[in-house]
Design a protein around this motif. Structure first.
Motif, mmCIF file in Angstrom:
data_model
loop_
_atom_site.group_PDB
_atom_site.id
_atom_site.type_symbol
_atom_site.label_atom_id
_atom_site.label_comp_id
_atom_site.label_asym_id
_atom_site.label_seq_id
_atom_site.Cartn_x
_atom_site.Cartn_y
_atom_site.Cartn_z
ATOM 1 N N MET A 297 45.105 54.065 53.543
ATOM 2 C CA MET A 297 44.551 52.781 53.113
ATOM 3 C C MET A 297 45.366 51.617 53.669
ATOM 4 N N ILE A 298 46.687 51.714 53.584
ATOM 5 C CA ILE A 298 47.556 50.644 54.087
ATOM 6 C C ILE A 298 47.352 50.442 55.593
ATOM 7 N N GLU A 299 47.164 51.526 56.335
ATOM 8 C CA GLU A 299 46.883 51.396 57.776
ATOM 9 C C GLU A 299 45.599 50.624 58.011
ATOM 10 N N LYS A 300 44.588 50.870 57.195
ATOM 11 C CA LYS A 300 43.320 50.127 57.327
ATOM 12 C C LYS A 300 43.516 48.658 56.959
ATOM 13 N N VAL A 301 44.333 48.403 55.940
ATOM 14 C CA VAL A 301 44.650 47.017 55.564
ATOM 15 C C VAL A 301 45.299 46.317 56.758
ATOM 16 N N LYS A 302 46.320 46.947 57.339
ATOM 17 C CA LYS A 302 47.071 46.341 58.436
ATOM 18 C C LYS A 302 46.240 46.189 59.703
ATOM 19 N N SER A 303 45.187 46.980 59.841
ATOM 20 C CA SER A 303 44.336 46.849 61.030
ATOM 21 C C SER A 303 43.181 45.870 60.788
ATOM 22 N N GLY A 304 43.185 45.202 59.627
ATOM 23 C CA GLY A 304 42.191 44.169 59.364
ATOM 24 C C GLY A 304 40.825 44.683 58.942
ATOM 25 N N LYS B 268 48.585 39.998 51.298
ATOM 26 C CA LYS B 268 48.495 38.549 51.538
ATOM 27 C C LYS B 268 48.467 38.239 53.027
ATOM 28 N N GLU B 269 49.324 38.906 53.795
ATOM 29 C CA GLU B 269 49.389 38.678 55.242
ATOM 30 C C GLU B 269 48.059 38.972 55.920
ATOM 31 N N HIS B 270 47.322 39.961 55.409
ATOM 32 C CA HIS B 270 46.059 40.363 56.027
ATOM 33 C C HIS B 270 44.848 39.848 55.254
ATOM 34 N N LYS B 271 45.096 38.887 54.350
ATOM 35 C CA LYS B 271 44.035 38.232 53.581
ATOM 36 C C LYS B 271 43.175 39.225 52.801
ATOM 37 N N VAL B 272 43.844 40.144 52.106
ATOM 38 C CA VAL B 272 43.183 41.152 51.285
ATOM 39 C C VAL B 272 43.372 40.775 49.817
ATOM 40 N N LEU C 131 41.229 46.285 37.436
ATOM 41 C CA LEU C 131 40.241 46.141 36.369
ATOM 42 C C LEU C 131 40.882 46.101 34.993
ATOM 43 N N ASN C 132 41.825 46.972 34.717
ATOM 44 C CA ASN C 132 42.418 47.073 33.388
ATOM 45 C C ASN C 132 43.202 45.814 33.021
ATOM 46 N N GLU C 133 43.976 45.300 33.943
ATOM 47 C CA GLU C 133 44.765 44.091 33.667
ATOM 48 C C GLU C 133 43.948 42.825 33.884
ATOM 49 N N GLN C 134 42.736 42.984 34.375
ATOM 50 C CA GLN C 134 41.777 41.897 34.559
ATOM 51 C C GLN C 134 42.325 40.751 35.399
ATOM 52 N N PHE C 135 42.740 41.085 36.605
ATOM 53 C CA PHE C 135 43.056 40.006 37.526
ATOM 54 C C PHE C 135 42.510 40.294 38.907
ATOM 55 N N ASP C 136 42.267 39.197 39.600
ATOM 56 C CA ASP C 136 41.680 39.217 40.930
ATOM 57 C C ASP C 136 42.410 38.141 41.721
ATOM 58 N N THR C 137 43.172 38.554 42.730
ATOM 59 C CA THR C 137 44.007 37.588 43.453
ATOM 60 C C THR C 137 43.220 36.744 44.455
ATOM 61 N N SER C 138 41.895 36.879 44.475
ATOM 62 C CA SER C 138 41.121 35.997 45.345
ATOM 63 C C SER C 138 41.006 34.603 44.728
ATOM 64 N N SER C 139 41.452 34.455 43.468
ATOM 65 C CA SER C 139 41.464 33.132 42.831
ATOM 66 C C SER C 139 42.911 32.720 42.546
ATOM 67 N N ALA C 140 43.129 31.421 42.421
ATOM 68 C CA ALA C 140 44.476 30.912 42.131
ATOM 69 C C ALA C 140 44.964 31.400 40.771
ATOM 70 N N ILE C 141 44.073 31.464 39.797
ATOM 71 C CA ILE C 141 44.461 31.939 38.468
ATOM 72 C C ILE C 141 44.852 33.410 38.530
ATOM 73 N N GLY C 142 44.094 34.214 39.266
ATOM 74 C CA GLY C 142 44.417 35.626 39.417
ATOM 75 C C GLY C 142 45.767 35.837 40.069
ATOM 76 N N GLU C 143 46.055 35.025 41.073
ATOM 77 C CA GLU C 143 47.352 35.096 41.756
ATOM 78 C C GLU C 143 48.482 34.769 40.768
ATOM 79 N N ALA C 144 48.291 33.753 39.940
ATOM 80 C CA ALA C 144 49.301 33.370 38.954
ATOM 81 C C ALA C 144 49.502 34.467 37.912
ATOM 82 N N VAL C 145 48.396 35.057 37.446
ATOM 83 C CA VAL C 145 48.488 36.130 36.458
ATOM 84 C C VAL C 145 49.278 37.300 37.028
ATOM 85 N N LEU C 146 49.010 37.664 38.278
ATOM 86 C CA LEU C 146 49.743 38.762 38.909
ATOM 87 C C LEU C 146 51.240 38.464 38.942
ATOM 88 N N LYS C 147 51.602 37.257 39.309
ATOM 89 C CA LYS C 147 53.027 36.900 39.383
ATOM 90 C C LYS C 147 53.688 36.987 38.011
#
Length: 129
Positions: A63-70, A98-102, A107-123
């Motif tokens: 999976m990580i290889e696919k992420v890195k290959s875009g 983040k580097e590859h815009k993924v 689902l369980n922790e209910q966050f999605d880093t495609s939004s600013a709020i999701g990014e903050a929750v993850l941090k």
């Protein structure tokens, strides 16, 4: 080329509880992808009987290889501990995302880093992990 959504599922033993079972995780994540991301273009990466304490898992590495290959737009997991139980490994993985815009969705922790709020929750979650 159309990017895929990667669904990552893992159990450390063959005797995981039903809520952590591979079929349950796949069902929950694929339902989310179909209904909320509005796509059927996903691939399941499945590591059965593998610990989340390190990244030496065959499907995780693929999976990580696919992420890195875009080739990936989102990575979806049922619970954050399915993809990583190590803060350093998670941080390295997330920097690759983040580097590859993924976008990363748990689902369980209910966050999605495609939004600013999701990014903050993850941090915030990572601070307490």
């Amino acid at each position: 080329m159309s990017k895929i959504v990667a669904i990552y599922v893992r159990v450390s033993t063959g005797k995981q509880a039903d809520r952590d079972s591979i079929p349950f995780q796949i069902q929950e994540c694929s339902n989310y992808v179909k209904h909320f991301l509005k796509t059927e273009n996903f691939e399941v990466f499945k590591d059965a009987g593998r610990s989340g304490k390190n990244t030496q898992r065959p499907e995780y590495q693929r999976m990580i290889e696919k992420v890195k290959s875009g080739m990936v737009s989102h990575v979806v997991v049922y619970k954050i501990d399915r993809i990583s139980r190590n803060l350093v490994d998670f941080s390295i993985m997330y920097n690759d995302f983040k580097e590859h815009k993924v976008a990363f969705i748990s689902l369980n922790e209910q966050f999605d880093t495609s939004s600013a709020i999701g990014e903050a929750v993850l941090k915030i979650i990572l601070v307490f992990a």
